[in-house]
Every structure is written in structure tokens, then in C-alpha cells.
Design an enzyme around this catalytic site. Structure first.
Site, mmCIF file in Angstrom:
data_model
loop_
_atom_site.group_PDB
_atom_site.id
_atom_site.type_symbol
_atom_site.label_atom_id
_atom_site.label_comp_id
_atom_site.label_asym_id
_atom_site.label_seq_id
_atom_site.Cartn_x
_atom_site.Cartn_y
_atom_site.Cartn_z
ATOM 1 N N GLU A 14 -0.689 5.533 1.494
ATOM 2 C CA GLU A 14 0.188 4.405 1.128
ATOM 3 C C GLU A 14 0.210 3.338 2.222
ATOM 4 O O GLU A 14 1.011 2.406 2.151
ATOM 5 C CB GLU A 14 1.619 4.902 0.873
ATOM 6 C CG GLU A 14 1.780 5.819 -0.334
ATOM 7 C CD GLU A 14 1.701 7.286 0.047
ATOM 8 O OE1 GLU A 14 1.332 7.569 1.207
ATOM 9 O OE2 GLU A 14 1.987 8.149 -0.806
ATOM 10 N N LYS A 16 1.010 4.041 5.446
ATOM 11 C CA LYS A 16 2.163 4.363 6.296
ATOM 12 C C LYS A 16 1.933 3.884 7.725
ATOM 13 O O LYS A 16 2.849 3.448 8.402
ATOM 14 C CB LYS A 16 2.391 5.889 6.304
ATOM 15 C CG LYS A 16 2.704 6.455 4.933
ATOM 16 C CD LYS A 16 2.780 7.968 4.948
ATOM 17 C CE LYS A 16 1.459 8.668 5.076
ATOM 18 N NZ LYS A 16 0.558 8.555 3.925
ATOM 19 N N ASN A 38 -6.522 15.868 8.406
ATOM 20 C CA ASN A 38 -6.640 15.489 6.988
ATOM 21 C C ASN A 38 -6.077 14.086 6.759
ATOM 22 O O ASN A 38 -6.400 13.434 5.775
ATOM 23 C CB ASN A 38 -5.941 16.513 6.073
ATOM 24 C CG ASN A 38 -4.548 16.889 6.552
ATOM 25 O OD1 ASN A 38 -4.127 16.521 7.648
ATOM 26 N ND2 ASN A 38 -3.826 17.642 5.739
ATOM 27 N N ALA A 39 -5.217 13.626 7.670
ATOM 28 C CA ALA A 39 -4.633 12.283 7.550
ATOM 29 C C ALA A 39 -5.645 11.242 8.011
ATOM 30 O O ALA A 39 -6.512 11.528 8.823
ATOM 31 C CB ALA A 39 -3.384 12.189 8.411
ATOM 32 N N HIS A 41 -5.276 7.167 9.130
ATOM 33 C CA HIS A 41 -4.459 5.965 9.249
ATOM 34 C C HIS A 41 -5.303 4.830 9.806
ATOM 35 O O HIS A 41 -5.916 4.972 10.859
ATOM 36 C CB HIS A 41 -3.275 6.209 10.201
ATOM 37 C CG HIS A 41 -2.311 7.222 9.671
ATOM 38 N ND1 HIS A 41 -1.258 7.708 10.396
ATOM 39 C CD2 HIS A 41 -2.262 7.833 8.473
ATOM 40 C CE1 HIS A 41 -0.594 8.586 9.654
ATOM 41 N NE2 HIS A 41 -1.184 8.673 8.491
ATOM 42 N N THR A 128 -9.718 18.219 2.267
ATOM 43 C CA THR A 128 -10.519 17.348 3.133
ATOM 44 C C THR A 128 -11.533 18.173 3.925
ATOM 45 O O THR A 128 -12.335 17.600 4.666
ATOM 46 C CB THR A 128 -9.604 16.578 4.113
ATOM 47 O OG1 THR A 128 -8.868 17.540 4.877
ATOM 48 C CG2 THR A 128 -8.653 15.658 3.375
ATOM 49 N N GLN A 223 0.297 12.415 5.110
ATOM 50 C CA GLN A 223 0.289 12.863 3.712
ATOM 51 C C GLN A 223 1.489 12.251 2.971
ATOM 52 O O GLN A 223 1.941 11.201 3.379
ATOM 53 C CB GLN A 223 0.284 14.399 3.605
ATOM 54 C CG GLN A 223 -1.028 15.050 4.011
ATOM 55 C CD GLN A 223 -1.226 15.145 5.510
ATOM 56 O OE1 GLN A 223 -0.344 15.561 6.233
ATOM 57 N NE2 GLN A 223 -2.387 14.752 5.973
ATOM 58 N N THR A 238 -1.115 19.764 0.108
ATOM 59 C CA THR A 238 -1.563 20.192 1.418
ATOM 60 C C THR A 238 -0.700 21.386 1.851
ATOM 61 O O THR A 238 0.109 21.880 1.059
ATOM 62 C CB THR A 238 -1.551 19.024 2.433
ATOM 63 O OG1 THR A 238 -2.225 19.450 3.626
ATOM 64 C CG2 THR A 238 -0.140 18.552 2.755
ATOM 65 N N PRO A 303 -14.233 8.181 -3.119
ATOM 66 C CA PRO A 303 -13.518 7.140 -3.871
ATOM 67 C C PRO A 303 -12.175 7.710 -4.328
ATOM 68 O O PRO A 303 -12.119 8.847 -4.791
ATOM 69 C CB PRO A 303 -14.430 6.860 -5.067
ATOM 70 C CG PRO A 303 -15.517 7.862 -5.035
ATOM 71 C CD PRO A 303 -15.458 8.633 -3.764
ATOM 72 N N LEU A 331 0.523 -5.177 -2.392
ATOM 73 C CA LEU A 331 0.925 -6.021 -3.522
ATOM 74 C C LEU A 331 -0.188 -7.027 -3.855
ATOM 75 O O LEU A 331 -0.399 -7.367 -5.019
ATOM 76 C CB LEU A 331 2.219 -6.765 -3.175
ATOM 77 C CG LEU A 331 2.944 -7.418 -4.343
ATOM 78 C CD1 LEU A 331 3.484 -6.373 -5.306
ATOM 79 C CD2 LEU A 331 4.090 -8.309 -3.871
ATOM 80 N N SER A 414 4.163 -5.583 1.824
ATOM 81 C CA SER A 414 2.909 -5.864 2.516
ATOM 82 C C SER A 414 1.939 -6.541 1.554
ATOM 83 O O SER A 414 1.747 -6.103 0.422
ATOM 84 C CB SER A 414 2.321 -4.564 3.060
ATOM 85 O OG SER A 414 1.029 -4.807 3.551
HETATM 86 P P1 IMO Z 1 -2.749 10.404 4.671
HETATM 87 O O1 IMO Z 1 -1.930 10.725 5.886
HETATM 88 C C1 IMO Z 1 -4.484 11.522 0.841
HETATM 89 C C2 IMO Z 1 -5.082 15.802 0.010
HETATM 90 C C3 IMO Z 1 -6.534 16.221 -0.121
HETATM 91 C C4 IMO Z 1 -6.395 17.365 -1.110
HETATM 92 C C5 IMO Z 1 -5.086 18.030 -0.679
HETATM 93 C C6 IMO Z 1 -5.280 19.236 0.241
HETATM 94 O O2 IMO Z 1 -3.974 9.615 4.944
HETATM 95 O O3 IMO Z 1 -1.892 9.828 3.582
HETATM 96 P P2 IMO Z 1 -5.998 19.478 2.797
HETATM 97 O O4 IMO Z 1 -7.270 19.069 3.515
HETATM 98 O O5 IMO Z 1 -4.753 18.872 3.341
HETATM 99 O O6 IMO Z 1 -5.877 20.979 2.654
HETATM 100 O O7 IMO Z 1 -6.199 18.925 1.288
HETATM 101 O O8 IMO Z 1 -4.350 17.023 0.008
HETATM 102 N N1 IMO Z 1 -4.746 15.086 1.265
HETATM 103 C C7 IMO Z 1 -4.586 13.751 1.352
HETATM 104 N N2 IMO Z 1 -4.742 12.777 0.440
HETATM 105 N N3 IMO Z 1 -4.060 11.187 2.079
HETATM 106 C C8 IMO Z 1 -3.859 12.135 3.010
HETATM 107 O O9 IMO Z 1 -3.305 11.864 4.203
HETATM 108 C C9 IMO Z 1 -4.170 13.494 2.681
HETATM 109 N N4 IMO Z 1 -4.124 14.680 3.337
HETATM 110 C C10 IMO Z 1 -4.461 15.633 2.461
HETATM 111 O O10 IMO Z 1 -7.339 15.186 -0.623
HETATM 112 O O11 IMO Z 1 -6.201 16.868 -2.416
HETATM 113 MG MG MG Z 2 -5.466 8.747 4.233
#
Ligand code: IMO
Ligand code: MG
Length: 446
Positions: A14, A16, A38-39, A41, A128, A223, A238, A303, A331, A414
Site C-alpha cells: 500500500e 506504507k 518478504n516486505a 518498501h 515470497t 505486510q 504470512t 505482476p 490516487l 498520495s
Molecule cells: P509489504 O511489506 C505483499 C504475501 C506473499 C504470499 C503470502 C505469504 O511489501 O506490503 P511469505 O513469504 O510471507 O510467507 O508469503 O504473503 N506477502 C506480501 N504481499 N506485500 C508484502 O509485504 C508481502 N509479504 C508477504 O506474496 O501471498
Molecule cells: Mg511489497
């Protein structure tokens, strides 16, 4: 002073980091409380773009202490790479602190993440592949290695000696993979531990001291709500607690210290990985949003799946996080649509649902979104706007509708990736005021 939490309201990504970067300028501590590499930013400052997976976005502000707290899982090789990249472009990392309680993602966690996903076949989560789930599983099974172990050669050897028999049994007997060799693993980890040792400390104590000294604390969520292991769309989630409550679990800071909880809402919905997305757009409208919004994963390059804004999920997110305000992002990406749909509820088998069906993906299956259609605004009409009041009337109306669904004030909007493309709404206090908390007096002070 109180603490501000920034959380994602849907399935992540989003932006963040952008809000955290803005608020970090008034914060004395920025704390990441959960998740790991997995995040992803992305923060834009001037002409430069920074991509972080582990390090809190607050690191760009030299006056703030950036903390990676207990609730995180840390891949030491990724972290060393991020620290060295930042230092390479002249960013000071001496304000970084890493909890000795944070768990270490080991090479076998990454391997198991990928092997388990493959074995799940059609039931794969679409993780991820960074080893996050297996690392949290070891934490819960009490066979994990923590940052305090990584930097102490004797403890590292003890912890790995205890963990490896179990791990090797799974690797060789279940997956027919090669066993992990203790000495080779220690040789790989030791130089990483040496590089990170200067940053590792008791971050719970640091946060506690900061609270006593009335410092301004910002919690950087990774996340998002729908990916929360309990509150999200299980099993497509996650393995941690991205919701606002996770800020307390993962740091040792109590709920009473929190004064403001800001939900970051994308003007549309996106998701990477598997699982139901009731508002998903599988046509050229989704493609248009994906291209305009550059919706490709920061971590995996996948994607992202795109849909209209799920306002029903937003209402749920407002409730479970206890949101006090929202920030609406991207937006600008919706400009040029004649009509924009917004989901205000779900029906299932023709019946309107009373509550958002989170927590069990089976409840989500078969849900149909109920849309409200709002008029759009022209292409290029908001790119250079500097005041909320100067947005096209329809864009303002869209923000108001989202605000009404969330039931809490829209504080920021934003309209582009740059720092200066964040507008304060008429409802927004100066960012520094968000950290103010009510005074509590003891009887003895009366
Ligand atoms: P940010 O901080 C979007 C999703 C993965 C998967 C599920 C589990 O950038 O918003 P994991 O590797 O955590 O075991 O995967 O969670 N996922 C995210 N999707 N943004 C993220 O982080 C994510 N972190 C994990 O795509 O569906
Ligand atoms: Mg991300």
C-alpha cells in the site's frame, strides 16, 4: 508523547514506506515490529529511489533511531547487503538497532520455504520464498536461532547443533535434499554475525526508555491486515501479525502507549500470491492500473493482481486495527477512468453478508462484491496539485467516500511517488501532533 502505528489495510504494497518516511521526520524512534525480507518498501527522495526489505524506512532520517524489533525474522546476508548498499550511497547506518530476540532466517529456511511450496502444488500459498514461514515455524517450535545467538560463536554452535538433526531429517528423508553441514553453516554465518554485532542489543529496553522519556515512536508495519496469520485470509497469509496489535507483541511496547493508528489504503486493491480477491479485475482495466501503478513486486518482481478498492475489507481493517485515520495512496493511478467502482459489501448465495468473512478462506469463496459506481476524473488532472482542495471535485468525492467507509478521517492523500506528492487533507493535523498522547496523572500528583 505517544506512539503512532502505520498498517496496511489490505494485502500489502500500500506504499506504507512513503507514509513512514514522511512521519519519520518527526519521530525519534522508528520500529519495525514484524515480518522479514518478504516486505518490499520503495522510498523516493528527490531523484533517488531506495528499496528496502528489512531496514526500517526511517533510516533515511539521521535523527531517528531505526529499530528492527523482536517480532522480525532477519536474513543476515540480506541485511548486510542492505546496510552496505546504504553506506555506499552515503547514508549513515549507525542509528540502526537490532533486537537480540529477533529470529535469524537461515539458509535451510529459504530452502524449506521453496521445497514446501513445490510439494503443495496447486495448494501453494505463493510465498515470497524468503524463508519467512519456516523461520517463524522454528520460533514457535523453539528450535530457532536468534540474533543474540548469531553474534556469539559459542551460542551459535549450541543452537545449530540442537536444530540440525531435526532439520536434516526433514531435508533428507522428506525432500530427499542434501543435509546441511554444521561447520560449513557456521563458517557462512560467522562473518555475517561479526558485521552485525555492533547493531544488536536489547531493543525492548530501548523502547521502554524512550517511552519513559516521552519520545515520539513510530511503528512501521510490514505486510498488511489481510495477510495477518489470525485476522487475515488464512491460509493465504504470512506467518506474523501485521495488524496494529502486532506492534505490541513484536516490540514489548504496551497497547496503552499507542496514540494513533493510521491505515494505509491503496485507491484500488492489489495482491501478490494466491487466494481469493473478490474485486479482482481480469480485464484491460486491471492491466491499465497495473501498468500505471507499476504494480510489480518489489521483492519477487511478480505482476500484482489488481482489483477495485475493497471497501468491505477496509471496514474490517478499520475495526481490527482500531484505526484512527487513513492515508489514501496511488490516487493518481485511477485518473482517466470514466467510472470507478468501489466495493461496499459482499453477497454470498444472493444474501448480503453482515461481516467481512476474514479468518477463513473458505468463507471468502463464492463471495460477490456489491459495487457503488463513482464518476472518475481526467488523465493528468492531479499530477501537479499541491493542495487537497485543488483536486478535481470527483477525486475529492472519491476520497470522502473511502473515508466514510473506513469511518475515520482521511489524513493524507498520495498522488505520486515523490515526497512532495503527499497532500494533507483539511482533517489532517500537522504530522508531529499525531504523536501527542493524553496526559495521565497519578493520585499522588493531585
Ligand atoms: P509489504 O511489506 C505483499 C504475501 C506473499 C504470499 C503470502 C505469504 O511489501 O506490503 P511469505 O513469504 O510471507 O510467507 O508469503 O504473503 N506477502 C506480501 N504481499 N506485500 C508484502 O509485504 C508481502 N509479504 C508477504 O506474496 O501471498
Ligand atoms: Mg511489497
Amino acid at each position: 508523547m505517544g506512539a503512532v502505528v502505520v498498517v496496511g489495510t489490505h494485502w500489502g504494497d500500500e506504499a506504507k514506506g512513503k507514509l513512514v518516511d514522511l512521519l519519520a521526520q518527526d519521530a525519534e524512534l522508528v520500529i519495525r515490529y514484524g515480518g522479514g525480507p518478504n516486505a518490499g518498501h520503495t522510498v523516493h527522495v528527490g531523484e533517488s529511489t531506495y528499496k528496502f526489505h528489512l531496514i526500517p524506512s526511517g533510516i533515511l532520517n539521521p535523527k531517528t533511531l531505526s529499530i528492527m524489533a523482536d517480532g522480525m525474522v532477519i536474513d543476515p546476508a540480506t541485511l548486510v547487503r542492505e546496510i552496505e548498499t546504504l553506506q555506499g550511497v552515503g547514508i549513515d547506518t549507525s542509528n540502526l538497532r537490532i533486537s537480540h530476540n529477533a529470529h535469524v532466517i537461515l539458509p535451510y529456511h529459504r530452502l524449506l520455504d521453496q521445497l514446501e511450496e513445490k510439494l503443495k502444488g496447486a495448494g501453494a500459498i505463493g510465498t515470497t520464498g524468503r524463508g519467512v514461514g519456516p523461520c517463524y515455524a522454528d520460533k514457535a517450535s523453539r528450535v530457532g536461532v536468534r540474533m543474540g545467538d548469531l553474534i556469539d560463536p559459542k551460542r551459535l554452535r549450541e543452537r545449530l547443533t540442537a536444530a540440525l538433526p531435526l532439520k536434516n531429517a526433514i531435508l533428507t528423508k522428506v525432500f530427499e535434499a542434501e543435509a546441511v553441514e554444521l561447520e560449513a553453516l557456521i563458517a557462512e554465518l560467522t562473518p555475517l554475525g561479526e558485521k552485525l554485532a555492533r547493531y544488536v542489543c536489547d531493543t525492548q529496553a530501548l523502547a521502554g526508555e524512550a517511552l519513559e522519556a516521552n519520545k515520539r515512536i513510530l511503528f512501521e508495519g510490514a505486510q498488511a491486515t489481510m495477510l495477518d496469520i489470525d485476522g487475515g485470509t488464512y491460509p493465504f497469509v504470512t506467518s506474523s501479525h501485521p495488524i496494529s496489535g502486532g506492534a505490541c507483541i513484536g516490540t514489548g511496547v504496551p497497547p496503552t502507549a499507542i496514540s494513533e493508528i493510521l491505515g494505509v489504503v491503496k485507491a484500488y486493491t492489489s495482491r501478490v500470491g494466491a487466494g481469493t480477491v473478490p474485486t479482482e479485475l481480469l480485464d484491460e482495466r486491471g492491466d491499465k492500473i497495473r501498468e500505471r501503478g507499476n504494480e510489480y513486486g518489489t521483492t519477487t518482481g511478480r505482476p500484482r493482481r489488481i482489483g477495485w478498492l475493497d471497501g468491505f475489507a477496509l471496514q474490517y481493517a478499520a475495526r481490527v486495527n482500531g484505526l484512527t485515520g487513513i492515508c489514501i495512496g496511488h490516487l493518481d493511478v485511477l485518473a482517466g477512468f470514466e467510472t470507478i467502482n468501489i466495493c461496499v459489501g459482499y453477497t454470498k448465495n444472493g444474501v448480503l453478508l453482515k461481516h467481512f468473512p476474514a479468518g477463513d478462506v473458505c468463507l471468502m469463496d463464492g463471495c460477490e462484491p456489491v459495487y457503488e459506481a463513482l464518476p472518475g476524473w481526467p488523465e493528468d488532472s492531479i499530477d501537479n496539485v499541491t493542495r487537497f482542495e485543488d483536486l478535481p471535485a470527483n477525486a475529492q468525492a472519491y476520497v470522502r467516500r473511502v473515508e466514510l467507509l473506513a469511518g475515520v478521517p482521511a489524513r493524507f492523500v498520495s498522488i505520486g511517488p515523490r515526497r512532495d506528492q503527499t497532500l494533507l487533507t483539511p482533517n489532517s493535523p500537522a504530522p508531529a501532533q499525531l504523536f501527542a498522547s493524553p496526559k495521565i496523572s497519578l493520585l499522588t500528583e493531585k
